[in-house]
Design an enzyme around this catalytic site. Structure first.
Site, PDB file in Angstrom:
ATOM      1  N   ARG A  43       0.834   4.542  11.235  1.00  0.00           N
ATOM      2  CA  ARG A  43       0.850   3.259  10.539  1.00  0.00           C
ATOM      3  C   ARG A  43       0.798   2.056  11.492  1.00  0.00           C
ATOM      4  O   ARG A  43       0.700   0.915  11.025  1.00  0.00           O
ATOM      5  CB  ARG A  43       2.081   3.161   9.640  1.00  0.00           C
ATOM      6  CG  ARG A  43       2.133   4.220   8.544  1.00  0.00           C
ATOM      7  CD  ARG A  43       3.068   3.821   7.429  1.00  0.00           C
ATOM      8  NE  ARG A  43       2.607   2.645   6.712  1.00  0.00           N
ATOM      9  CZ  ARG A  43       3.294   2.047   5.745  1.00  0.00           C
ATOM     10  NH1 ARG A  43       4.471   2.523   5.381  1.00  0.00           N
ATOM     11  NH2 ARG A  43       2.807   0.970   5.140  1.00  0.00           N
ATOM     12  N   HIS A  53      13.482   3.939   3.163  1.00  0.00           N
ATOM     13  CA  HIS A  53      13.472   2.481   3.273  1.00  0.00           C
ATOM     14  C   HIS A  53      14.523   1.906   2.333  1.00  0.00           C
ATOM     15  O   HIS A  53      14.786   2.478   1.264  1.00  0.00           O
ATOM     16  CB  HIS A  53      12.116   1.900   2.880  1.00  0.00           C
ATOM     17  CG  HIS A  53      11.101   1.851   3.967  1.00  0.00           C
ATOM     18  ND1 HIS A  53       9.744   1.907   3.721  1.00  0.00           N
ATOM     19  CD2 HIS A  53      11.221   1.731   5.319  1.00  0.00           C
ATOM     20  CE1 HIS A  53       9.080   1.825   4.854  1.00  0.00           C
ATOM     21  NE2 HIS A  53       9.952   1.722   5.838  1.00  0.00           N
ATOM     22  N   CYS A 103       6.887  -1.398  -2.954  1.00  0.00           N
ATOM     23  CA  CYS A 103       6.118  -1.022  -1.768  1.00  0.00           C
ATOM     24  C   CYS A 103       4.759  -1.715  -1.740  1.00  0.00           C
ATOM     25  O   CYS A 103       4.250  -2.051  -0.668  1.00  0.00           O
ATOM     26  CB  CYS A 103       5.928   0.490  -1.719  1.00  0.00           C
ATOM     27  SG  CYS A 103       7.396   1.422  -1.278  1.00  0.00           S
TER      28      CYS A 103
END
Length: 315
Positions: A108, A187, A281
């Site tokens: 990422r 997260h 997200c």
């Protein structure tokens, strides 16, 4: 214009009228969405992904925001970056300051440059006056959730606590560190959602005991989610203070929110959930500030050091 909703319960003054405020979101179309690697427990590359369905579900989410009166800007997707659709991970923007991302996983890392370049190119027109590349691992609004009084900052799986100190110095706001302990909730935005200026909803078992205590003290009226809703990413929600956009599968949480005077707005992002993502997200909020000149980027010698003094730690 702000809109209000009545809970019908006169015993709760704060719940009697929820006020929606217009927001500005940044999103990225999932043109290249796929599950090509596994960096969280939700990701299984052996399972097929229907990209067309993911795009259709994402488009309904975008249209939902527009129908609610919010503004949506778009960043171009890039081939080879299947998770770029998860815009929230690209930065956190507070008072016109864009605190960028430094991803933990190699797959990422290129996304960080794409999002930082977007703020360099388009930031001024949207009230963003500076952009900063952190020195430590930080994954944007995935782990850094903003309230008027403080920033709630997750750690345990992705964002480094040192980034919390950088953020506190950069935006000059208190940052409260919260420790995540369940890898399903990798997260903070998978375990907690900011509902309005005063309250949050969260799943207690996602947090270390000391962090649960801190949340209970900060938010005694929080809406507590059950595991059944947490595991469909029901807490990966987006609230404008009145309307709460959340996964359609989180039915019990939706009922609890409605009982507290919020308006649940269910959406189906089941295809994107195959990569561990939900409405939040996909949604990076742009909180503008006054524009002073152009957008400047800062790196190792930038405007914020790694040893800010405004972050508190709750294990």
């Amino acid at each position: 214009m702000p809109t209000t909703a009545s809970s019908g319960n006169p015993s709760h003054a704060r719940e009697s009228a929820r006020t929606a405020t217009r927001r500005h979101y940044l999103m990225c179309r999932p043109t290249y969405f796929a599950v090509e690697y596994a960096i969280n427990p939700w990701m299984h590359p052996e399972n097929a992904v229907d990209t067309d369905l993911a795009i259709a579900q994402w488009e309904r989410l975008r249209r939902t925001y527009l129908d609610l009166g919010h503004e949506v800007s778009l960043i171009d997707p890039a081939p080879g970056l299947p998770d770029m659709v998860f815009a929230a991970n690209g930065a956190v923007v507070v008072d016109g300051l864009a605190f960028g991302s430094r991803f933990r996983h190699l797959e990422r890392m290129p996304e960080a440059t794409r999002y930082l370049e977007w703020f360099k190119t388009h930031g001024v027109e949207h009230g963003v006056r500076d952009a900063y590349l952190p020195l430590s691992v930080a994954e944007g609004e995935g782990d850094l959730l903003t309230t008027p009084d403080r920033i709630l900052a997750g750690t345990g799986f992705r964002t480094d606590p040192a980034a919390h100190r950088e953020l506190a110095e950069y935006v000059d706001r208190p940052v409260v560190t919260l420790h995540l302990v369940d890898p399903r909730f990798y997260h903070l935005d998978t375990a907690l959602s900011v509902l309005d200026e005063h309250n949050v909803t969260y799943y207690p078992d996602a947090f270390a005991p000391e962090s649960r205590q801190v949340l209970a003290e900060l938010y005694p009226d929080a809406v507590l989610a059950e595991e059944a809703d947490a595991v469909v990413l029901g807490l990966n929600a987006v609230s404008d203070g009145r309307n709460v956009v959340l996964p359609v599968q989180a039915t019990a949480l939706a009922r609890k929110l409605a009982e507290r005077g919020y308006v649940p707005v269910p959406v189906d992002l089941s295809e994107l959930r195959k990569s561990g993502g939900g409405p939040k997200c996909c949604t990076l909020e742009i909180r503008p500030g006054s524009v002073e000149g152009g957008v400047a980027t800062a790196g190792a010698a930038g405007t914020a050091g790694a040893a800010g003094a405004g972050a508190s730690d709750a294990r």
